[in-house]
Design a protein around this motif. Structure first.
Motif, short mmCIF file in Angstrom:
data_model
loop_
_atom_site.label_atom_id
_atom_site.label_comp_id
_atom_site.label_asym_id
_atom_site.label_seq_id
_atom_site.Cartn_x
_atom_site.Cartn_y
_atom_site.Cartn_z
N LEU A 22 43.71 27.66 37.71
CA LEU A 22 43.72 28.69 38.74
C LEU A 22 42.44 29.50 38.66
O LEU A 22 42.03 29.94 37.57
CB LEU A 22 44.92 29.61 38.56
CG LEU A 22 46.30 28.94 38.70
CD1 LEU A 22 47.40 29.95 38.44
CD2 LEU A 22 46.47 28.30 40.07
N THR A 23 41.80 29.69 39.81
CA THR A 23 40.51 30.38 39.82
C THR A 23 40.34 31.15 41.12
O THR A 23 41.17 31.08 42.03
CB THR A 23 39.37 29.36 39.64
OG1 THR A 23 38.14 30.07 39.43
CG2 THR A 23 39.24 28.44 40.85
N ASP A 24 39.23 31.87 41.21
CA ASP A 24 38.95 32.63 42.43
C ASP A 24 38.61 31.70 43.58
O ASP A 24 37.91 30.69 43.41
CB ASP A 24 37.78 33.59 42.22
CG ASP A 24 38.19 34.82 41.43
OD1 ASP A 24 39.39 34.97 41.15
OD2 ASP A 24 37.30 35.61 41.08
N GLY B 246 29.26 30.00 50.24
CA GLY B 246 29.29 31.38 49.77
C GLY B 246 30.67 31.74 49.28
O GLY B 246 31.66 31.10 49.62
N GLN B 247 30.73 32.78 48.45
CA GLN B 247 32.01 33.29 47.95
C GLN B 247 32.05 34.78 48.25
O GLN B 247 31.13 35.53 47.90
CB GLN B 247 32.15 33.03 46.45
CG GLN B 247 33.53 33.35 45.91
CD GLN B 247 33.67 32.96 44.44
OE1 GLN B 247 32.73 33.09 43.67
NE2 GLN B 247 34.85 32.51 44.05
N GLN C 42 41.21 30.91 35.01
CA GLN C 42 39.80 31.21 34.76
C GLN C 42 39.22 31.73 36.08
O GLN C 42 38.85 30.95 36.96
CB GLN C 42 39.06 29.96 34.30
CG GLN C 42 37.55 30.09 34.20
CD GLN C 42 37.07 31.31 33.45
OE1 GLN C 42 36.76 32.34 34.06
NE2 GLN C 42 37.04 31.23 32.12
N PRO C 43 39.16 33.06 36.25
CA PRO C 43 38.70 33.62 37.53
C PRO C 43 37.32 33.14 37.95
O PRO C 43 37.07 32.94 39.15
CB PRO C 43 38.71 35.13 37.27
CG PRO C 43 39.70 35.32 36.17
CD PRO C 43 39.57 34.10 35.30
N ASN C 44 36.41 32.98 36.99
CA ASN C 44 35.06 32.51 37.31
C ASN C 44 35.13 31.06 37.79
O ASN C 44 35.44 30.15 37.03
CB ASN C 44 34.16 32.63 36.08
CG ASN C 44 32.72 32.26 36.38
OD1 ASN C 44 32.43 31.15 36.81
ND2 ASN C 44 31.82 33.18 36.12
N ARG C 45 34.87 30.85 39.08
CA ARG C 45 35.09 29.51 39.66
C ARG C 45 34.18 28.45 39.02
O ARG C 45 34.60 27.32 38.80
CB ARG C 45 34.87 29.57 41.18
CG ARG C 45 35.38 28.32 41.91
CD ARG C 45 35.35 28.50 43.42
NE ARG C 45 35.81 27.30 44.11
CZ ARG C 45 37.06 27.07 44.50
NH1 ARG C 45 37.99 27.98 44.27
NH2 ARG C 45 37.38 25.96 45.13
#
Length: 488
Positions: A400-402, A459-460, A429-432
């Motif tokens: 699971l990530t951003d 883009g994010q 891990q939020p950092n994709r």
């Protein structure tokens, strides 16, 4: 064009200034105003254009249109009241930039999932049938498969002010057919109200945009608006919403697997290189080959074929070209590598799309199915637990990530998804970039790794900023580093 000519067929009230004013263009963004433009002070969800009228005047606006009900104003330029700014914007854009839509055969495709793929399939098939065709949507403007360098807002469906310029450009390039994505937001904002649409195609409707529209009722009402200005409607008869549309509108052609469909799949066979489908258009059965697997892609191909036959081409003609179809960027996009497992990037960001993707690849998995995904912030919160449940059902391991957290807390989003995961192992891990790297490092021969949610995006969106980010570029950087380390 003078202001009087533009306004003569539109309900309005001149509050000050002269209707003999010469006008050159129109926009609802004060920062985009050029000398000679009308500024439409439209109120949006976050900003009120009326608050930016001084900036518009500084930039050269020669008239202001609004729909406020407070006391009349007295500016140095004409001020016009209209009942609805959005409908005026659509009407005026066509009047100012030309009715070039009427020189094109226009197909508009709507649906929660599959718009980009179906529009590109239609475009590819028409090109194979010697039709010069433009495809317009999420990944840009293409003419006969070549991406154009025209500047566009990053929207699924362009603003009305852009749309009629695009039509003019396409006509100048000798395009005869244009296939476009019609988003629910564009429909609700009246961007297509004055567009001459020959065929409106409905793929499916699910919950993803309920909250953006203020609820299910308003979302469905927005989708239905495409029927108002389409001469012909094509619907997926296996989708409940689309099936209801078929009952409400007499000029409808349907596709699907149901026996009631006008164009249907009556037999399917998985092949090593894709699928062989027996398709029947009314009473004519024809075998076709498609170079990919998955039920949702069958529906996408069927939607494209039904549309092409409605344009007058025979099913036999179309069948000669389906084996050459290719998916657009970020849709089931495989990144080649020498590690012994498959890496696939896909735009799936709704429960329906994620389930369609994972279920299709589950059948192709030799060892483990590993998925990296998240959910967008400031969007439908109810879908998060659903997507967790879907990953829990089909995947063997979940990262699971951003996605695009926007203004929301990353941990809040991920913890919402976790509520749907009960059986399968997962990591947050939020950092994709790190999540993708960890997932690649964890995979072994025979696995399939799916990186879902962003597809073609470069883009994010984090805390109001768009940061450069591409799943494809990140994957290729990681693979290049692994290859370098292996050879050193």
């Amino acid at each position: 064009m003078i202001l009087a000519e533009l306004l003569k067929e539109w309900p309005c009230e001149l509050e000050c200034g002269s209707i003999r004013t010469e006008i050159k263009g129109i926009t609802d963004r004060a920062s985009d105003v050029k000398p000679g433009d009308i500024f439409v002070a439209r109120k949006g969800k976050k900003f009120d254009g009326w608050d930016y009228k001084e900036l518009a005047i500084q930039n050269g606006a020669v008239a202001i249109v609004h729909n406020r009900y407070e006391a009349k104003v007295n500016l140095q330029i004409p001020v016009i009241w209209v009942p609805n700014c959005s409908t005026f914007l659509s009407y005026a854009s066509k009047k100012l930039y030309g009715a070039y839509d009427e020189q094109l055969t226009i197909i508009a495709v709507t649906g929660t999932n599959g718009k980009t793929t179906v529009t590109h399939f239609i475009g590819q098939l028409l090109q194979s049938l010697n039709v010069k065709v433009a495809v317009l949507g999420t990944v840009g403007l293409f003419i006969n498969g070549k991406k154009q360098t025209v500047k566009l807002e990053p929207l699924t469906t362009p603003l009305a002010t852009e749309l009629y310029r695009i039509f003019a450009y396409c006509v100048s390039q000798d395009v005869t057919h244009l296939v476009m994505e019609a988003s629910s937001l564009a429909l609700s904002e009246h961007r297509l109200d004055d567009c001459n649409i020959d065929i409106g195609v409905y793929l499916n409707v699910s919950r993803d945009h309920y909250e953006e529209h203020g609820g299910e009722k308003y979302y469905l009402a927005a989708k239905k608006r495409l029927c108002l200005f389409s001469e012909q409607i094509i619907v997926n008869i296996d989708d409940p919403f689309c099936k209801q549309l078929r009952m409400e509108h007499p000029i409808v052609k349907s596709f699907g697997k149901s026996l009631l469909a006008d164009c249907s799949i009556i037999h399917e066979q998985i092949m090593e290189e894709g699928m062989q489908l027996l398709i029947q258009d009314h009473d004519i059965p024809v075998d076709i080959m498609i170079p990919f697997q998955g039920e949702y892609l069958q529906y996408n191909v069927l939607a494209a074929i039904t549309t092409i036959t409605e344009l007058g081409f025979s099913l036999e003609e179309v069948a000669k070209h389906t084996g050459k179809l290719t998916l657009p960027a970020g849709r089931m996009q495989e990144v080649s590598n020498t590690l012994g497992f498959r890496i696939i990037i896909d735009y799936a960001h709704t429960p329906t799309a994620l389930e369609a993707l994972l279920s299709a690849l589950r059948l192709q998995t030799i060892k483990r199915l590993v998925v990296v995904f998240g959910c967008g912030g400031d969007r439908d919160q109810g879908k998060r637990v659903e997507m967790g449940e879907i990953a829990d059902e089909y995947a063997d391991y979940i990262w699971l990530t951003d996605d695009n957290p926007r203004g929301e807390s990353s941990s809040d989003i991920l913890n919402s998804i976790v509520k749907g995961i009960h059986m399968k192992p997962y990591r947050m891990q939020p950092n994709r970039k790190k999540a993708i790297q960890n997932a690649i490092n964890s995979c072994k021969k025979g696995d399939i790794l799916i990186i879902a949610g962003k597809g073609h995006e470069e883009g994010q969106i984090v805390a109001g900023e768009i940061l450069p980010f591409s799943d494809e570029k990140v994957v290729k950087e990681i693979l290049a580093m692994l290859e370098k380390n292996k050879n050193s």
